[in-house]
Write a protein that holds these residues in place. Sequence first.
Motif, short mmCIF file in Angstrom:
data_model
loop_
_atom_site.label_atom_id
_atom_site.label_comp_id
_atom_site.label_asym_id
_atom_site.label_seq_id
_atom_site.Cartn_x
_atom_site.Cartn_y
_atom_site.Cartn_z
N PHE A 9 0.83 -1.13 0.06
CA PHE A 9 -0.19 0.16 0.06
C PHE A 9 0.88 1.25 0.02
N ASP A 10 2.11 1.10 0.68
CA ASP A 10 3.02 2.15 0.46
C ASP A 10 3.39 2.69 -0.91
N GLU A 11 3.43 1.55 -1.64
CA GLU A 11 3.80 1.71 -3.10
C GLU A 11 2.68 1.99 -4.00
N TRP A 12 1.23 1.73 -3.42
CA TRP A 12 0.26 2.06 -4.45
C TRP A 12 -0.41 3.35 -3.95
N THR A 15 -1.07 5.88 -6.89
CA THR A 15 -1.75 5.64 -7.95
C THR A 15 -3.20 5.01 -7.57
N TYR A 16 -3.45 4.87 -6.26
CA TYR A 16 -4.49 4.25 -5.78
C TYR A 16 -5.84 4.71 -6.20
N ASP A 17 -6.15 6.15 -6.30
CA ASP A 17 -7.08 6.84 -6.76
C ASP A 17 -7.37 6.83 -8.31
N GLU A 18 -6.47 6.55 -9.09
CA GLU A 18 -6.47 5.94 -10.25
C GLU A 18 -7.09 4.72 -10.56
N VAL A 50 -15.76 5.29 13.64
CA VAL A 50 -14.18 4.77 13.50
C VAL A 50 -14.11 4.10 12.14
N GLU A 51 -13.28 4.36 11.42
CA GLU A 51 -13.01 4.07 10.07
C GLU A 51 -11.44 3.34 10.12
N PHE A 52 -11.42 2.00 9.79
CA PHE A 52 -10.34 1.29 9.58
C PHE A 52 -9.85 1.18 8.16
N GLY A 53 -8.50 1.56 8.02
CA GLY A 53 -8.07 1.39 6.63
C GLY A 53 -8.49 2.38 5.74
N VAL A 54 -8.18 3.71 6.25
CA VAL A 54 -9.00 4.83 5.28
C VAL A 54 -8.18 5.00 4.02
N GLY A 55 -7.01 4.41 3.66
CA GLY A 55 -6.34 4.43 2.34
C GLY A 55 -5.89 5.86 2.10
N THR A 56 -6.43 6.49 1.15
CA THR A 56 -6.40 7.82 0.43
C THR A 56 -7.54 8.89 0.96
N GLY A 57 -8.30 8.23 1.61
CA GLY A 57 -9.38 9.09 2.24
C GLY A 57 -10.66 9.13 1.54
N ASN A 58 -11.01 8.33 0.63
CA ASN A 58 -12.36 8.64 0.00
C ASN A 58 -13.54 8.32 0.66
N LEU A 59 -13.50 7.38 1.45
CA LEU A 59 -14.80 6.95 2.21
C LEU A 59 -14.77 8.00 3.41
N SER A 60 -13.66 8.45 3.77
CA SER A 60 -13.52 9.43 5.00
C SER A 60 -14.20 10.86 4.58
N PRO A 75 -2.76 2.01 8.53
CA PRO A 75 -1.41 1.74 8.96
C PRO A 75 -0.34 1.97 7.91
N SER A 76 -0.74 2.16 6.38
CA SER A 76 0.29 2.56 5.58
C SER A 76 0.79 4.20 5.80
N LYS A 77 2.01 4.36 5.83
CA LYS A 77 2.65 5.67 6.05
C LYS A 77 2.33 6.48 4.91
N ASN A 78 2.50 5.90 3.60
CA ASN A 78 2.22 6.60 2.41
C ASN A 78 0.56 7.29 2.36
N MET A 79 -0.28 6.23 2.29
CA MET A 79 -1.64 6.34 2.41
C MET A 79 -2.01 7.44 3.43
N ARG A 80 -1.44 7.01 4.52
CA ARG A 80 -1.65 8.06 5.73
C ARG A 80 -1.46 9.48 5.40
N LYS A 81 -0.33 9.66 4.60
CA LYS A 81 0.21 11.23 4.47
C LYS A 81 -0.92 11.73 3.38
N ILE A 82 -1.34 10.90 2.34
CA ILE A 82 -2.43 11.42 1.39
C ILE A 82 -3.68 11.82 1.95
#
Length: 213
Positions: A9-12, A15-18, A50-60, A75-82
């Motif tokens: 997920f850090d690597e993804w 490009t996750y939103d794409e 409470v939302e777990f695994g927010v990813g890039t925040g779309n559901l949030s 959990p993912s540092k890079n997802m969390r940053k976005i």
Amino acid sequence: MGREFDQLFDEWADTYDETVAGIQPEYRHVFDRYDEILQAVVDAVDGHVVEFGVGTGNLSLKLLEKGVRLTAVEPSKNMRKIAQEKLAPVLVHAGDFLYFSPPEATVDAIVSSYAFHHLTDEEKAQAARSYAALLQPGGKVVFADTMFASKQHHEEQIEDARARGYERLAEDLRTEYYPTVETMARIFSEAGFETSFTQMNTFVWVMTAEKLA
């Protein structure tokens, strides 16, 4: 606990939103009706979520637009940053389905999208028990995730992916911990929930689990 997927997920992240927009043909059917799926989760909850695994925040974002009080965990540092850039000033906490700091305020609902399958069935059961302890009677767990009507249907989707030349998708379906609807119903029933399921596309179902008294 699913943390073996953190590097993926850090690597993804970039490009996750794409991907969820359906740009990649291999995963287009997995994310078919993506906005509707997220909205179905949002429509089912209110209050403090409470939302777990927010990813890039779309559901949030959809939850915040509704006006809920959100506690976000990723959990993912890079997802969390976005996600943090999208959701500020809401803080995105480091953590996962099992290891997180319990909120001090009463929790009305727990949600997630496209993430719970990263737990083994044993870990899913552990998580369900912890959510039962966190919620009051009537509280909800609403998860949108890939699951299958039966083991046979799971195997058929693996073979279909291979036939289409979608080797990465086939490998994902073979190696990750995708449950059947029956397994999810059993896990949450044993934890004290009443469950219902709605199929949203070939892969994704929305599970609503309400804690019993």
